[in-house]
Design a protein around this motif. Structure first.
Motif: not given
Length: 153
Positions: A45-72
């Motif tokens: 719902l919030a691929p920027d991670g804001s609803l879970l306070a999930a830092d998007p910086a954690v995804l740097e260097g991974s194949p993911f631009d945001d939390w959408l696919l990891p959430g799926a």
């Protein structure tokens, strides 16, 4: 009319009592499913991670631009997988013990892949232990006859 003893009335059969291990397994699977479904849906719902306070910086260097696919992946692999395992175990469906075992091992593998792709997070260890506990509880259930788990039918 007298009874000759040839006609017997059978009492209705009761389902076998669940062991403590089976109750615990079903509970762990259900709670894990609810947590994974909630977390995965919130990430989608919030691929920027804001609803879970999930830092998007954690995804740097991974194949993911945001939390959408990891959430799926969390929703489908863990949330739905553990829900199916819990329901099937509760219903004592054919091969339920093995489905629960696969769910537990699958969660451990999911956490290892997550660690490899995204990096370290304390919840990985927590859910890795949950996966191992699920596999252990499923392994300890009695072997099934005719594909059913639990007590003898």
């Amino acid at each position: 009319m007298t009874s000759t003893g040839s006609h017997r009335t059978l009492a209705p059969s009761r389902p076998p009592v669940r062991s403590g291990a089976e109750k615990t397994l079903i509970t762990v699977e259900a709670v894990t499913s609810i947590c994974a479904l909630a977390g995965g849906v919130l990430l989608m719902l919030a691929p920027d991670g804001s609803l879970l306070a999930a830092d998007p910086a954690v995804l740097e260097g991974s194949p993911f631009d945001d939390w959408l696919l990891p959430g799926a992946a969390l929703t489908l692999c863990v949330g739905v997988g553990f829900a199916v395992a819990a329901v099937w175990q509760w219903r004592r469906g054919p091969y339920a013990r093995f489905l629960s075992l696969a769910a537990g091992v699958g969660l451990v593998v999911f956490e290892i892949v997550q660690f490899t792709v995204i990096g370290s997070h304390p919840l990985q260890a927590v859910f890795g232990v949950v996966g191992a506990a699920t596999a252990y509880l499923a392994w300890r259930l009695p072997s099934a006859r005719h594909g059913a788990t639990g007590a003898a039918r």
